[in-house]
Design an enzyme around this catalytic site. Structure first.
Site, PDB file in Angstrom:
ATOM      1  CE  LYS A  89      -4.058   1.927   0.227  1.00 19.10           C
ATOM      2  NZ  LYS A  89      -3.589   2.825  -0.850  1.00 19.10           N
ATOM      3  CD  GLN A 110       3.241   4.639   2.344  1.00 16.85           C
ATOM      4  OE1 GLN A 110       3.767   5.566   1.772  1.00 16.85           O
ATOM      5  NE2 GLN A 110       2.111   4.769   3.018  1.00 16.85           N
ATOM      6  CE  LYS A 113       3.934   7.761   5.750  1.00 13.94           C
ATOM      7  NZ  LYS A 113       3.784   8.609   4.543  1.00 13.94           N
ATOM      8  CE  LYS A 125       4.710   7.360  -1.950  1.00 13.38           C
ATOM      9  NZ  LYS A 125       3.690   7.742  -0.942  1.00 13.38           N
ATOM     10  N   GLY A 164      -2.950   8.066  -4.370  1.00  8.76           N
ATOM     11  CA  GLY A 164      -2.360   9.271  -4.920  1.00  8.76           C
ATOM     12  C   GLY A 164      -1.190   9.761  -4.084  1.00  8.76           C
ATOM     13  CG  ASP A 165       2.969  10.989  -2.979  1.00 10.02           C
ATOM     14  OD1 ASP A 165       2.796  10.815  -1.766  1.00 10.02           O
ATOM     15  OD2 ASP A 165       3.982  11.545  -3.445  1.00 10.02           O
ATOM     16  CB  THR A 208      -2.516  13.578   4.630  1.00 15.16           C
ATOM     17  OG1 THR A 208      -2.744  12.413   3.819  1.00 15.16           O
ATOM     18  CG2 THR A 208      -1.075  13.584   5.082  1.00 15.16           C
ATOM     19  CG  ASN A 239      -5.813  17.397  -1.433  1.00 13.01           C
ATOM     20  OD1 ASN A 239      -6.374  18.431  -1.773  1.00 13.01           O
ATOM     21  ND2 ASN A 239      -6.119  16.224  -1.935  1.00 13.01           N
ATOM     22  CB  SER A 376      -5.627   4.731   1.688  1.00 13.37           C
ATOM     23  OG  SER A 376      -5.465   5.880   0.903  1.00 13.37           O
TER      24      SER A 376
END
Length: 444
Positions: A89, A110, A113, A125, A164-165, A208, A239, A376
């Site tokens: 993820k 990630q 996290k 990623k 997304g990123d 976030t 965002n 997510s």
């Protein structure tokens, strides 16, 4: 510790010219030495060597045709780093700076996290050096369709679920999902950050930024403090920055500065978020327009100067390594008390050292910006169960997750004798869960 030093030395030798990956690995592994000493079985199982080596790295070309009929070619990446506790993820980043080193550093971060959220998701990623800025909707659609035409082979609702990123928002997710559905002929939760009309989740856009404020608020509460009356600066204007600003203001703080890639605005009266949203979300314009529309505000070219603005709380929400040692020293000199990272690795190792040695409460990205991936995962749960939760339900779950993350990293830091060091706490709390899962699976 010799084992950690050996793994780091080997990593740098085998992965030359990847400075971001080296930086992330160094920051993580050096903080794990106390855990390795306490658990010699980790070294016996070669666990660190496996932890820093991605399970799979996918690189591919992405050909597409621009509006003038010219063929363009970009590079695409997906690093599936660790699936010990769940499917891979992690977001997709579309930006000219994207390369393998950046994707690997993001993927390594990630893992921890995602572990900290307490949800069953592994780390991954991806992205491309494609730049959506200045492109038409048709060009972005053409690129996204070409990108997914390769990526679809490697992802799935129970295998790898991208999101997304930077450079990948609702528009890009829509085009990517449409192409996946077209190729596979199935409507499943293979991407998160989807629109509400086709399986997305409420709060995902805000997640976030909101999560960043929730964890900072909990750290402040533990010290008998609050956002009320505090002065805040926020880097970025996407965002994360926008919704961190919104939530901070709702708690009584005054946000006085924000920036985009060209420069920053300073408004001593407090940022008018309605103007920022109109510029960035509606018109997709540049933040300098704010100074033209709001009396008393000032626009300054360049981004570094934002860290010279006196504040109680600094929230870096733009990109990696935006706060260096000099900027950190300036923040400390001007009275900052809390720094919480909304972006991925926005502070250099030297900057982190300055904050920690000065008594600043420093909340690292892998803990502080976990709200996005947590929501997510909540979207994945809704997709799997064919459910749809209200804004209030998702927001309550998000806040609970972020509050728990704070207490988990606080407890881990105390347990290993590093009270108040949340870099240590986050790395240890995230790693131990992944390590135990890896041990349970055997040598794989």
């Amino acid at each position: 510790m010799k084992y950690v030093e050996k793994v780091l030395k080997s990593l740098k030798k085998q992965n030359p010219n990847e400075p971001e990956f080296h930086q992330a690995a160094t920051e993580i592994l050096t903080t794990l030495a106390p855990v390795i000493e306490k658990h010699p079985e980790y070294e016996a199982a070669g666990l660190l060597e496996r932890f820093v080596e991605p399970e799979r790295v996918i690189m591919f070309r992405v050909p597409w045709v621009d509006d003038k009929g010219k063929v363009r070619v970009n590079k695409g990446y997906r690093v599936q780093f660790n699936s010990a506790i769940g499917p891979y993820k992690g977001g997709l980043r579309f930006h000219p700076s994207v390369n393998l080193s950046i994707i690997k550093f993001l993927g390594l971060e990630q893992i921890l996290k995602n572990s900290l959220t307490g949800l069953p998701i592994g780390g991954g990623k991806g992205g491309s050096d494609f730049d959506p800025k200045g492109k038409s909707n048709r060009e972005i659609m053409a690129f996204c369709q070409s990108f997914m035409t390769e990526l679809y082979r490697h992802i799935g609702a129970d295998t790898d679920v991208p999101a997304g990123d930077i450079g990948v928002g609702g528009r890009e997710i829509g085009y990517l999902f449409g192409q996946y559905k077209r190729i596979r002929d199935e409507h499943v939760g293979v991407l998160t950050g989807r629109g509400l009309s086709y399986g997305g989740s409420l709060v995902r856009t805000e997640a976030t930024g909101y999560g960043l404020i929730y964890i900072t608020e909990e750290a402040m509460k533990a010290r008998g403090d609050s956002f009320k009356g505090k002065t805040v600066i926020i880097s970025g204007s996407g965002n994360v920055a926008i919704y961190a600003c919104q939530k901070a203001q709702s708690l009584g703080a005054k946000v006085v500065a924000m920036y985009d890639s060209n420069g920053y605005i300073y408004d001593p009266n407090g940022i008018r978020l309605d103007v920022i949203k109109d510029i960035k979300e509606v018109k997709r314009g540049r933040i300098k327009e704010y100074a033209e529309r709001v009396n008393g505000s000032v626009y300054t070219e360049g981004c570094r100067g934002i860290w010279s603005v006196p504040c109680d709380i600094a929230l870096p929400c733009a990109t990696q390594n935006e706060i260096d040692k000099k900027s950190a020293e300036l923040l400390v000199k001007n009275g900052v008390k809390y720094v919480a990272e909304g972006a991925n690795m926005p502070s250099t190792l030297d900057a982190i050292g300055v904050f920690q040695s000065s008594g600043v409460v420093f909340l690292p990205a892998k803990a502080a910006n976990a709200g996005g991936v947590a929501t997510s995962a909540l979207e994945m749960a809704q997709s799997s169960g064919r459910m749809f939760w209200s804004f209030e339900e998702v927001d309550a779950k998000l806040k609970s997750i972020m509050v728990n993350i704070y207490h988990n990293i606080d407890n881990a830091a105390k347990q290993y004798g590093f009270e108040g060091n949340y870099v240590m706490g986050a790395n240890i709390a995230g790693f131990v869960k992944v390590a135990e899962a890896m041990l349970a699976h055997g040598i794989v």
